[in-house]
Design a protein around this motif. Structure first.
Motif, PDB file in Angstrom:
ATOM      1  N   ARG A   1      16.580  -1.959   2.724  1.00 46.80           N
ATOM      2  CA  ARG A   1      18.007  -2.008   2.437  1.00 46.80           C
ATOM      3  C   ARG A   1      18.432  -3.408   2.010  1.00 46.80           C
ATOM      4  O   ARG A   1      18.173  -4.388   2.716  1.00 46.80           O
ATOM      5  CB  ARG A   1      18.814  -1.551   3.651  1.00 46.80           C
ATOM      6  N   ARG A   2      19.073  -3.478   0.855  1.00 51.70           N
ATOM      7  CA  ARG A   2      19.661  -4.723   0.376  1.00 51.70           C
ATOM      8  C   ARG A   2      21.164  -4.515   0.224  1.00 51.70           C
ATOM      9  O   ARG A   2      21.659  -3.405   0.432  1.00 51.70           O
ATOM     10  CB  ARG A   2      19.022  -5.147  -0.941  1.00 51.70           C
ATOM     11  N   SER A   3      21.896  -5.541  -0.163  1.00 54.43           N
ATOM     12  CA  SER A   3      23.358  -5.449  -0.188  1.00 54.43           C
ATOM     13  C   SER A   3      23.857  -4.367  -1.133  1.00 54.43           C
ATOM     14  O   SER A   3      24.827  -3.663  -0.829  1.00 54.43           O
ATOM     15  CB  SER A   3      23.961  -6.810  -0.578  1.00 54.43           C
ATOM     16  N   HIS A   4      23.217  -4.203  -2.276  1.00 52.37           N
ATOM     17  CA  HIS A   4      23.698  -3.228  -3.246  1.00 52.37           C
ATOM     18  C   HIS A   4      22.613  -2.257  -3.719  1.00 52.37           C
ATOM     19  O   HIS A   4      22.810  -1.552  -4.711  1.00 52.37           O
ATOM     20  CB  HIS A   4      24.287  -3.949  -4.466  1.00 52.37           C
ATOM     21  N   SER A   5      21.498  -2.226  -3.030  1.00 61.84           N
ATOM     22  CA  SER A   5      20.426  -1.332  -3.475  1.00 61.84           C
ATOM     23  C   SER A   5      19.538  -0.947  -2.304  1.00 61.84           C
ATOM     24  O   SER A   5      19.546  -1.597  -1.249  1.00 61.84           O
ATOM     25  CB  SER A   5      19.587  -1.991  -4.570  1.00 61.84           C
ATOM     26  N   MET A   6      18.761   0.127  -2.515  1.00 62.91           N
ATOM     27  CA  MET A   6      17.783   0.585  -1.537  1.00 62.91           C
ATOM     28  C   MET A   6      16.512   0.952  -2.273  1.00 62.91           C
ATOM     29  O   MET A   6      16.551   1.674  -3.277  1.00 62.91           O
ATOM     30  CB  MET A   6      18.314   1.796  -0.750  1.00 62.91           C
ATOM     31  N   THR A   7      15.386   0.433  -1.808  1.00 66.55           N
ATOM     32  CA  THR A   7      14.094   0.761  -2.408  1.00 66.55           C
ATOM     33  C   THR A   7      13.179   1.350  -1.347  1.00 66.55           C
ATOM     34  O   THR A   7      13.316   1.055  -0.146  1.00 66.55           O
ATOM     35  CB  THR A   7      13.432  -0.483  -3.024  1.00 66.55           C
ATOM     36  N   LEU A   8      12.254   2.159  -1.776  1.00 60.31           N
ATOM     37  CA  LEU A   8      11.370   2.855  -0.846  1.00 60.31           C
ATOM     38  C   LEU A   8      10.335   1.917  -0.239  1.00 60.31           C
ATOM     39  O   LEU A   8       9.783   1.056  -0.921  1.00 60.31           O
ATOM     40  CB  LEU A   8      10.643   3.993  -1.559  1.00 60.31           C
ATOM     41  N   THR A   9      10.065   2.123   1.038  1.00 55.00           N
ATOM     42  CA  THR A   9       8.914   1.485   1.679  1.00 55.00           C
ATOM     43  C   THR A   9       7.662   2.267   1.307  1.00 55.00           C
ATOM     44  O   THR A   9       7.736   3.309   0.643  1.00 55.00           O
ATOM     45  CB  THR A   9       9.082   1.492   3.199  1.00 55.00           C
ATOM     46  N   ALA A  10       6.500   1.806   1.739  1.00 51.74           N
ATOM     47  CA  ALA A  10       5.254   2.545   1.489  1.00 51.74           C
ATOM     48  C   ALA A  10       5.327   3.928   2.126  1.00 51.74           C
ATOM     49  O   ALA A  10       4.902   4.928   1.534  1.00 51.74           O
ATOM     50  CB  ALA A  10       4.071   1.756   2.042  1.00 51.74           C
ATOM     51  N   GLU A  11       5.912   3.993   3.346  1.00 47.57           N
ATOM     52  CA  GLU A  11       6.070   5.290   4.009  1.00 47.57           C
ATOM     53  C   GLU A  11       7.054   6.169   3.251  1.00 47.57           C
ATOM     54  O   GLU A  11       6.880   7.390   3.147  1.00 47.57           O
ATOM     55  CB  GLU A  11       6.542   5.088   5.452  1.00 47.57           C
ATOM     56  N   GLY A  12       8.100   5.546   2.699  1.00 46.01           N
ATOM     57  CA  GLY A  12       9.074   6.292   1.916  1.00 46.01           C
ATOM     58  C   GLY A  12       8.468   6.887   0.662  1.00 46.01           C
ATOM     59  O   GLY A  12       8.824   7.992   0.249  1.00 46.01           O
ATOM     60  N   MET A  13       7.540   6.161   0.041  1.00 43.21           N
ATOM     61  CA  MET A  13       6.879   6.680  -1.153  1.00 43.21           C
ATOM     62  C   MET A  13       6.043   7.915  -0.836  1.00 43.21           C
ATOM     63  O   MET A  13       5.987   8.868  -1.620  1.00 43.21           O
ATOM     64  CB  MET A  13       6.001   5.592  -1.772  1.00 43.21           C
ATOM     65  N   ILE A  14       5.384   7.891   0.330  1.00 40.46           N
ATOM     66  CA  ILE A  14       4.611   9.064   0.746  1.00 40.46           C
ATOM     67  C   ILE A  14       5.535  10.259   0.960  1.00 40.46           C
ATOM     68  O   ILE A  14       5.260  11.370   0.499  1.00 40.46           O
ATOM     69  CB  ILE A  14       3.821   8.752   2.038  1.00 40.46           C
ATOM     70  N   LEU A  15       6.661  10.029   1.654  1.00 39.16           N
ATOM     71  CA  LEU A  15       7.600  11.126   1.892  1.00 39.16           C
ATOM     72  C   LEU A  15       8.187  11.633   0.580  1.00 39.16           C
ATOM     73  O   LEU A  15       8.411  12.840   0.421  1.00 39.16           O
ATOM     74  CB  LEU A  15       8.720  10.670   2.830  1.00 39.16           C
ATOM     75  N   ARG A  16       8.450  10.736  -0.371  1.00 35.45           N
ATOM     76  CA  ARG A  16       9.022  11.162  -1.653  1.00 35.45           C
ATOM     77  C   ARG A  16       8.117  12.184  -2.340  1.00 35.45           C
ATOM     78  O   ARG A  16       8.595  13.210  -2.832  1.00 35.45           O
ATOM     79  CB  ARG A  16       9.246   9.958  -2.561  1.00 35.45           C
ATOM     80  N   LYS A  17       6.812  11.912  -2.372  1.00 32.23           N
ATOM     81  CA  LYS A  17       5.881  12.845  -3.001  1.00 32.23           C
ATOM     82  C   LYS A  17       5.914  14.189  -2.298  1.00 32.23           C
ATOM     83  O   LYS A  17       5.990  15.248  -2.935  1.00 32.23           O
ATOM     84  CB  LYS A  17       4.469  12.264  -2.966  1.00 32.23           C
ATOM     85  N   ARG A  18       5.864  14.165  -0.970  1.00 38.63           N
ATOM     86  CA  ARG A  18       5.867  15.426  -0.217  1.00 38.63           C
ATOM     87  C   ARG A  18       7.206  16.144  -0.340  1.00 38.63           C
ATOM     88  O   ARG A  18       7.255  17.378  -0.467  1.00 38.63           O
ATOM     89  CB  ARG A  18       5.560  15.150   1.266  1.00 38.63           C
ATOM     90  N   ALA A  19       8.294  15.386  -0.296  1.00 34.88           N
ATOM     91  CA  ALA A  19       9.624  16.001  -0.381  1.00 34.88           C
ATOM     92  C   ALA A  19       9.825  16.664  -1.732  1.00 34.88           C
ATOM     93  O   ALA A  19      10.418  17.750  -1.817  1.00 34.88           O
ATOM     94  CB  ALA A  19      10.706  14.953  -0.128  1.00 34.88           C
ATOM     95  N   GLU A  20       9.337  16.038  -2.803  1.00 33.31           N
ATOM     96  CA  GLU A  20       9.467  16.643  -4.124  1.00 33.31           C
ATOM     97  C   GLU A  20       8.718  17.968  -4.187  1.00 33.31           C
ATOM     98  O   GLU A  20       9.192  18.944  -4.775  1.00 33.31           O
ATOM     99  CB  GLU A  20       8.932  15.675  -5.190  1.00 33.31           C
ATOM    100  N   GLU A  21       7.527  18.018  -3.572  1.00 37.65           N
ATOM    101  CA  GLU A  21       6.753  19.265  -3.543  1.00 37.65           C
ATOM    102  C   GLU A  21       7.470  20.336  -2.721  1.00 37.65           C
ATOM    103  O   GLU A  21       7.534  21.504  -3.122  1.00 37.65           O
ATOM    104  CB  GLU A  21       5.365  18.992  -2.978  1.00 37.65           C
ATOM    105  N   ILE A  22       8.018  19.935  -1.563  1.00 39.88           N
ATOM    106  CA  ILE A  22       8.695  20.897  -0.690  1.00 39.88           C
ATOM    107  C   ILE A  22       9.939  21.455  -1.361  1.00 39.88           C
ATOM    108  O   ILE A  22      10.158  22.679  -1.389  1.00 39.88           O
ATOM    109  CB  ILE A  22       9.058  20.226   0.654  1.00 39.88           C
TER     110      ILE A  22
END
Length: 297
Positions: free
Chosen positions: A50-71
């Motif tokens: 988390r930054r003041s005006h943006s949010m970027t994925l952590t390594a764990e977030g990237m893993i969840l993103r792939k799985r969430a897209e499939e789900i």
């Protein structure tokens, strides 16, 4: 995990901030923030930096993103199948495959089916055999179109009555362009750009590796690819010669590239595959019937 929360998570990952995602989803920012904090607590992992005006994925977030897209994709596909039950001649068909001229035969069947059933819609996914079978196994595709060599032992399949011819895509000003056919001796000692599907995997059942025989391990493979478009750009840049199938790279008269077939000739068969004991939607079942009518005769 709730599907709704996974959609929230994907929206933030895509939009890059809570503010943008909240506007896209039409929910309040506090609600969205709370849902993501709860999701992180549930998983025991920090998903965003988390930054003041943006949010970027952590390594764990990237893993969840792939799985969430499939789900989420699977949920959307399931909902569409049940919605289409109200209309037995409509629905979605998901097809994955590699680059091949043989797709024209599939396109003809899709066109004819749309003439009679305009509520059928097609969704295409491009990739090599590994990409396609992975999505097929997960239920994200109804059918796969594979170019041999490929392991189809665990699937039901139909042979497509056409073959792809292997050869070399090269610059027109390259020395090998003066030849009408390319022999394996021509390819020893020159930089090659090869399909990962063709060069990796079981060598014993690999027609491509068999064509080279004992010389296969002598090849100077400088680049690998899974789709030809990027490989053709590498050829144009002078990186090497691309070993691929005919008619999928632009080698027309106005192109700087040309295609030369292998000698002795090497052809690959094509298969339409699907999971054994697959329960199809009404649209996919109708598509399979048309495949059998056209190809099994």
């Amino acid at each position: 995990m709730e599907i709704r929360v996974l959609r929230y998570f994907l929206a933030i990952a895509r939009e890059g901030s809570i503010t943008n995602a909240a506007n896209f989803l039409h929910v309040t920012q506090p609600t969205l923030s709370r849902q993501i904090r709860d999701l992180e607590e549930e998983l025991g992992q920090k998903l965003f930096i988390r930054r003041s005006h943006s949010m970027t994925l952590t390594a764990e977030g990237m893993i969840l993103r792939k799985r969430a897209e499939e789900i989420v994709s699977m949920v959307d596909k399931t909902e569409a199948e049940f919605n289409s039950m109200e209309n037995v001649v409509g629905g979605d068909i998901y097809i994955g495959g590699g680059e091949t001229e043989g797709i024209r035969l599939i396109a003809e069947i899709a066109h004819d089916l749309r003439e009679d059933y305009p509520d059928i819609h097609y969704h295409l996914y491009s990739g090599n055999s590994e990409d396609v079978t992975e999505r097929l196994d997960k239920g994200l595709l109804d059918f796969g179109i594979l170019i041999q060599p490929a392991d189809i032992s665990k699937y039901d399949y139909i042979n497509i009555p056409t073959k792809d011819t292997w050869g070399v895509v090269m610059r027109r000003d390259s020395p090998l362009a003066r030849k009408k056919m390319i022999q394996k001796e021509d390819l020893l000692g020159v930089p090659l750009i090869c399909s990962r599907q063709a060069i990796f995997g079981d060598r014993r059942n690999n027609e491509f590796a068999g064509w080279f025989g004992e010389d296969f391990d002598k090849l100077d493979i400088v680049t690998t690819f899974n789709l030809v478009y990027n490989a053709a750009i590498m050829v144009e840049a002078g990186i090497g010669y691309a070993i691929t199938i005919d008619k999928i790279a632009n080698t027309g008269e106005n192109s700087s590239l040309c295609f030369r077939p292998l000698e002795p000739r090497l052809d690959s068969g094509l298969n339409v595959i699907w999971k054994k004991y697959q329960v199809f939607s009404s649209a996919a079942e109708l598509f399979l019937e048309k495949l059998r009518e056209n190809f099994e005769s």
